[in-house]
Motif scaffolding. Sequence first.
Motif: not given
Length: 339
Positions: A25-33, A218-219, A232-233
């Motif tokens: 598993l690798r954390r992905l950047a970018g999610g704000r919530n 951005h999405n 991101d929906f």
Amino acid sequence: MTDEELAGLAETLASAAGLTRPTALRRLAGGRNNRVFHVSMEDGSCVVLKLYHSDPRDPRDRLGAEWSFLNYVWERGVRNVPRPLTRDKARHAALYDFVPGRKIAADEIDAAVVAKAADFVIAINGEPCQPERLAPGSEACFSMADHLATVDRRVARLDGIDEHAPFAAEAASLVANRLHPLWQRASSAISEGAKAEGIALDASIASVCVSPSDFGFHNALLDEAGRAGFIDFEYAGRDDPAKLVCDFFCQPEVPVPPAAFDAFVAAIAGPLGLVRDDLWRCRTLLPAYRLKWVCIILNEFLPIGASRRAFADEGDRAIRAQQQIDNARRQLDLVATQL
């Protein structure tokens, strides 16, 4: 959630989806919530594990909204979105296909890229178009009064800035001295414009569409062949198409050039069946939605907003707060030139 618990959740969901065992598993950047992870599988494939922020102070079902939207559009042959694989409602988690691509830079937004976004809006509203099958999107609006009340609530909420937040005094001054006066001017202008058009503020809108809600570049992702994918929906649902348009042109992270407005609206108007009043709302509500996005930016200074951001990004809150102050100022400057 510990690394061990996270790995166990990924394995449980992969098994429920009939997939092979996760190996990394690798954390992905970018999610704000939310927290999003790239999951490598034993057979060489990869999927995405998404953990949704949950807080009793915010009743929105982000997992439910995204899951319903993706199943709805997948049924209609839309393939440039993640395929929903399985979910665990109790643990606010879901597994999706991985959508390849890279983030789009602001200087790449040209007429061709904007056309890809319009094509996506048309595709998700393809036949059979049944927006009633979806719950209302987050802050869905079905009258002019709804639009004004939405921004009113967000502006009023910022009177409760957390005094312990970094740069709280600066944020409070920005709200009192710039946001409130600009919103009063914008709200009055919109109400007067509606009266001049003979549109009652509480009248139901003519058109309802399937909306991604938080829609913008951005999405979005571009793959090596130049195809656009959308992600991101968690706020999606049925909504006013004018709100979709305004959010698209007002989100500040990867801004869409204002010069693209007419072409974008013209592209979606026919397929979505927009009528004169819908087109009037698309343009008239732009200042309101720019100010709504200022409120979203300043959520960093509200307890619940800070909690959600901290869940997704464990970085320095002071750095985030200063960035959001700067972002809010830029947006307020832009609105001031439009009123």
